[in-house]
Scaffold this active site. Structure first.
Site, PDB file in Angstrom:
ATOM      1  N   GLY A   1       0.064   0.288  11.268  1.00 27.10           N
ATOM      2  CA  GLY A   1       0.460   0.147   9.873  1.00 27.10           C
ATOM      3  C   GLY A   1      -0.417   0.936   8.920  1.00 27.10           C
ATOM      4  O   GLY A   1      -1.162   1.839   9.323  1.00 27.10           O
TER       5      GLY A   1
ATOM      6  N   LYS B   1       0.799  -1.223   0.000  1.00 27.09           N
ATOM      7  CA  LYS B   1       0.000   0.000   0.000  1.00 27.09           C
ATOM      8  C   LYS B   1       0.834   1.276   0.000  1.00 27.09           C
ATOM      9  O   LYS B   1       0.417   2.298  -0.535  1.00 27.09           O
ATOM     10  CB  LYS B   1      -0.964   0.003   1.191  1.00 27.09           C
TER      11      LYS B   1
ATOM     12  N   TYR C   1     -11.441 -10.139   8.619  1.00 27.81           N
ATOM     13  CA  TYR C   1     -12.655 -10.904   8.326  1.00 27.81           C
ATOM     14  C   TYR C   1     -12.401 -12.411   8.343  1.00 27.81           C
ATOM     15  O   TYR C   1     -13.347 -13.200   8.286  1.00 27.81           O
ATOM     16  CB  TYR C   1     -13.257 -10.495   6.973  1.00 27.81           C
TER      17      TYR C   1
ATOM     18  N   GLY D   1     -14.587  -6.755   9.359  1.00 24.81           N
ATOM     19  CA  GLY D   1     -13.702  -6.643   8.214  1.00 24.81           C
ATOM     20  C   GLY D   1     -14.418  -6.819   6.891  1.00 24.81           C
ATOM     21  O   GLY D   1     -14.049  -6.195   5.884  1.00 24.81           O
TER      22      GLY D   1
ATOM     23  N   ALA E   1       6.738   1.536  18.886  1.00 27.79           N
ATOM     24  CA  ALA E   1       6.422   2.919  18.504  1.00 27.79           C
ATOM     25  C   ALA E   1       7.091   3.299  17.199  1.00 27.79           C
ATOM     26  O   ALA E   1       6.533   4.064  16.400  1.00 27.79           O
ATOM     27  CB  ALA E   1       6.846   3.870  19.618  1.00 27.79           C
ATOM     28  N   ALA E   2       8.267   2.762  16.934  1.00 22.33           N
ATOM     29  CA  ALA E   2       8.997   3.111  15.717  1.00 22.33           C
ATOM     30  C   ALA E   2       8.233   2.706  14.471  1.00 22.33           C
ATOM     31  O   ALA E   2       8.260   3.405  13.447  1.00 22.33           O
ATOM     32  CB  ALA E   2      10.377   2.446  15.731  1.00 22.33           C
ATOM     33  N   ARG E   3       7.520   1.579  14.533  1.00 18.64           N
ATOM     34  CA  ARG E   3       6.792   1.094  13.361  1.00 18.64           C
ATOM     35  C   ARG E   3       5.516   1.883  13.103  1.00 18.64           C
ATOM     36  O   ARG E   3       4.903   1.738  12.058  1.00 18.64           O
ATOM     37  CB  ARG E   3       6.473  -0.398  13.529  1.00 18.64           C
TER      38      ARG E   3
ATOM     39  N   ASP F   1      -9.975   2.591   1.057  1.00 17.77           N
ATOM     40  CA  ASP F   1     -10.127   2.178   2.455  1.00 17.77           C
ATOM     41  C   ASP F   1     -10.738   3.301   3.287  1.00 17.77           C
ATOM     42  O   ASP F   1     -11.509   3.051   4.211  1.00 17.77           O
ATOM     43  CB  ASP F   1      -8.766   1.799   3.056  1.00 17.77           C
TER      44      ASP F   1
END
Length: 278
Positions: free
Chosen positions: A128, A67, A215, A234, A153-155, A103
């Site tokens: 994400g 994405k 889902y 979902g 937290a970094a991600r 989305d």
């Protein structure tokens, strides 16, 4: 006779995807002789895959981990995809690749279908690309306070930056998934079912609305805890965002009910054939 038109969903992993079921059901309902398949494509393979498509291709749905990667390969990027820093849709026309994000409006429609009341605060589990899009959707619905609960937290830095930079200037904080209290109107989960511990589910008990982005498997521990609270699943998100993609790809109104029914049927078949849990 015109050449058959092609679309597909790309991602890695991709075998679980319901997108082929939904889009094919839409084609069948409208009598369109189009194809829609699933292709396992990772980040390093995406550019070569796109370069190999001919002019019979009309659109691609993109799931993880593509994405964010696709933005750098598009000819144009919609404002909402740019805002989210992620695209789940690539419309192919005359050699051009137009990236978009369904989305966001899909999440707005899914929430409004299940809950018509005001929402002012939200907790998002995970940080994400899906968390980013759901976060932007919530801000568009009037939420002005968001907390991201994550293990790293970094991600979540990109998601944090996007939400804090939203024009509505919301209050956005970050907390620890394993211990932070949850005191918001809505909880949206973008984490695996296996990460939904009893403690986490219990901490989410005070939210009026639950939004489970998964889902399959269904129900997740969070979804199973909903009781009489509003639950956005979902499949709700998938159907609404897929309907928007369908219209972009085919330039026909999407048969939403037929697409939803097809998705529900496949999920029911999967549930019936799943081994019993101990």
């Amino acid at each position: 006779m015109p050449a058959r038109q092609h679309c597909a969903v790309l991602g890695d992993p991709i075998g679980h995807s319901l997108s082929p079921t939904l889009h094919r059901a839409g084609y069948a309902a409208l009598g369109l002789d189009w194809s829609y398949d699933a292709h396992q494509v990772g980040e390093v393979d995406l550019a070569d895959f796109l370069d190999g498509l001919d002019d019979t291709w009309r659109g691609l749905s993109l799931t993880m981990p593509l994405k964010r990667r696709v933005l750098g390969l598009a000819s144009s990027v919609s404002e909402r995809a740019r805002l989210a820093g992620a695209a789940n849709t690539l419309v192919l026309r005359a050699g051009e690749r137009a990236a978009d994000n369904t989305d966001i409006p899909g999440a707005v429609a899914a929430i409004r279908e299940k809950h018509g009341g005001a929402l002012k605060s939200a907790t998002i589990l995970g940080g994400g690309a899906t968390a980013t899009s759901i976060g932007v959707a919530l801000l568009e619905l009037g939420v002005d306070r968001v907390e991201l609960l994550v293990r790293s937290a970094a991600r979540a830095e990109e998601t944090l930056e996007v939400l804090r930079g939203h024009p509505s200037r919301p209050q956005v904080t970050i907390g620890a998934l394993d211990e932070a209290p949850v005191q918001t109107d809505l909880v949206a989960s973008t984490i695996p079912a296996s990460a939904q511990s009893r403690s986490l589910v219990a901490r989410c008990a005070g939210a009026d609305v639950l939004f489970e982005a998964l889902y399959d498997p269904w129900p997740t521990p969070l979804a199973a805890s909903a009781g009489d609270r509003a639950l956005v699943g979902g499949l709700d998100l998938l159907v609404h965002q897929a309907a928007l993609q369908f219209e972009m790809f085919t330039e026909h109104p999407a048969p939403l009910d037929a697409m939803r029914a097809a998705g529900e049927s496949v999920l029911a078949e999967r549930a019936a054939s799943a081994p019993p849990t101990s």
